[in-house]
Structure formats: structure tokens, C-alpha cells
Design an enzyme around this catalytic site. Structure first.
Site, PDB file in Angstrom:
ATOM      1  N   TYR A  33      -2.272  -0.966  10.302  1.00 55.13           N
ATOM      2  CA  TYR A  33      -2.143  -1.329   8.649  1.00 55.13           C
ATOM      3  C   TYR A  33      -1.030  -0.669   8.284  1.00 55.13           C
ATOM      4  O   TYR A  33      -0.449  -1.550   7.505  1.00 55.13           O
ATOM      5  CB  TYR A  33      -3.503  -0.869   8.102  1.00 55.13           C
ATOM      6  CG  TYR A  33      -3.617  -0.884   6.667  1.00 55.13           C
ATOM      7  CD1 TYR A  33      -3.944  -2.421   6.149  1.00 55.13           C
ATOM      8  CD2 TYR A  33      -3.450  -0.115   5.762  1.00 55.13           C
ATOM      9  CE1 TYR A  33      -4.146  -2.536   4.742  1.00 55.13           C
ATOM     10  CE2 TYR A  33      -3.292  -0.432   4.271  1.00 55.13           C
ATOM     11  CZ  TYR A  33      -3.686  -1.519   3.919  1.00 55.13           C
ATOM     12  OH  TYR A  33      -3.616  -1.857   2.590  1.00 55.13           O
ATOM     13  N   SER A  74       0.893  -1.291  -0.094  1.00 50.65           N
ATOM     14  CA  SER A  74      -0.142  -0.107  -0.073  1.00 50.65           C
ATOM     15  C   SER A  74       0.865   1.291   0.147  1.00 50.65           C
ATOM     16  O   SER A  74       1.802   1.343   0.840  1.00 50.65           O
ATOM     17  CB  SER A  74      -0.865   0.003   1.337  1.00 50.65           C
ATOM     18  OG  SER A  74      -1.485   1.294   1.426  1.00 50.65           O
TER      19      SER A  74
END
Length: 156
Positions: A76, A51
């Protein structure tokens, strides 16, 4: 605040463990399990789904794309930074065997990841095409690199 959006000051160790179990430990388990088969391939490739939020450069830049979260999504984001480090380490370890190991930032896609993603409107097929492109790299292609879904390099 949702554990998935919490800053580190509000993130519990169970939230970190759960996220790392999927995004880090799961990747290592699957990758290591597939290594014997990949070693039999004439063109072994590993593409890690990372990401842009895992880019430390983008997170610390004075005008970063992802700093608007003000330290949010700590579990995350840190798990994706850890995955990026593992991508580099796998690339270095497996380079002499002809592996190409890279990370892909698919961008926010219309998926069930979270409410923001569900309404993002980004076509998941675009990100899939980026993953396929990295999986089919020529032997002189890059390894140990980080790319956006469209092939643009992403800074670590």
C-alpha cells in the site's frame, strides 16, 4: 500477517500487483481515458487520492508520523509513493495545457478500507471537501503538489 500490513520481506509479488493494479495502474487508466474530456474543460483538474503513508519524507523522518509501522504495509505505502510520483509527472506533462494536477492525503477516515479505518472516527466528508477544494482550484492555483485534507502541504 495480513498482506495489507506486511513489510516488504513478507510481501508477495501477487500482493504488490493487486495493490498496484488499483492504486497505480487503475489511476493511469482512468486518467488517460478522461484526458480527452478534461482537455475540453476551461479549467481541467486532476486530484489523486494518495495517503500520508506515501510520503517518503514522513516515512524517513527521525520522528515520522508513519514510521511506527516499521516498514509495514509495504504494498500500500509503496503504491501511494508511486502515485505521488505520477502526480508530479502528470502535472509537468499537462501544465502547458492549463491542468492542475495534485495529490490529496485524506487522512484516516471511518471507511471499510481496513479495521483500523473503520474505527478511526474521521468523517469522510472532511476528506471529500479537501478533494473538492483541489478540483475547484483557480487558474493560478498550485499544480504538482501534495496536500492534506485540510489544505496543509504534505512533503513528498
Amino acid at each position: 500477517m495480513s498482506p495489507s500490513l506486511a513489510p516488504p520481506t513478507e510481501t508477495g509479488t501477487d500482493d504488490l500487483r493487486r495493490t498496484y493494479e488499483t492504486n497505480v495502474f487503475g489511476v493511469v487508466a482512468v486518467t488517460n481515458s478522461f484526458l480527452p474530456l478534461l482537455r475540453r474543460s476551461p479549467h481541467p483538474r486532476i486530484v489523486n487520492a494518495s495517503s500520508g503513508t506515501g510520503s517518503l519524507t514522513w516515512s524517513t523522518n527521525p520522528n515520522p508520523q508513519f514510521a511506527s509501522g516499521r516498514g509495514g504495509a509495504a504494498a500500500y505505502r509503496s503504491s501511494k509513493a508511486a502515485l505521488n510520483a505520477l502526480t508530479v509527472l502528470y502535472a509537468q506533462t499537462l501544465a502547458e495545457e492549463g491542468f492542475k494536477v495534485n495529490a490529496l492525503a485524506p487522512g484516516l477516515r471511518a471507511t471499510d478500507l481496513n479495521p483500523r479505518a473503520a474505527s478511526a472516527g474521521g468523517d469522510p466528508a472532511e476528506a471529500a471537501a479537501g478533494a473538492v477544494r483541489l478540483a475547484l482550484l483557480p487558474d493560478d492555483g498550485p499544480t504538482g503538489a501534495f496536500f492534506s485534507w485540510d489544505g496543509t502541504p504534505v512533503p513528498w
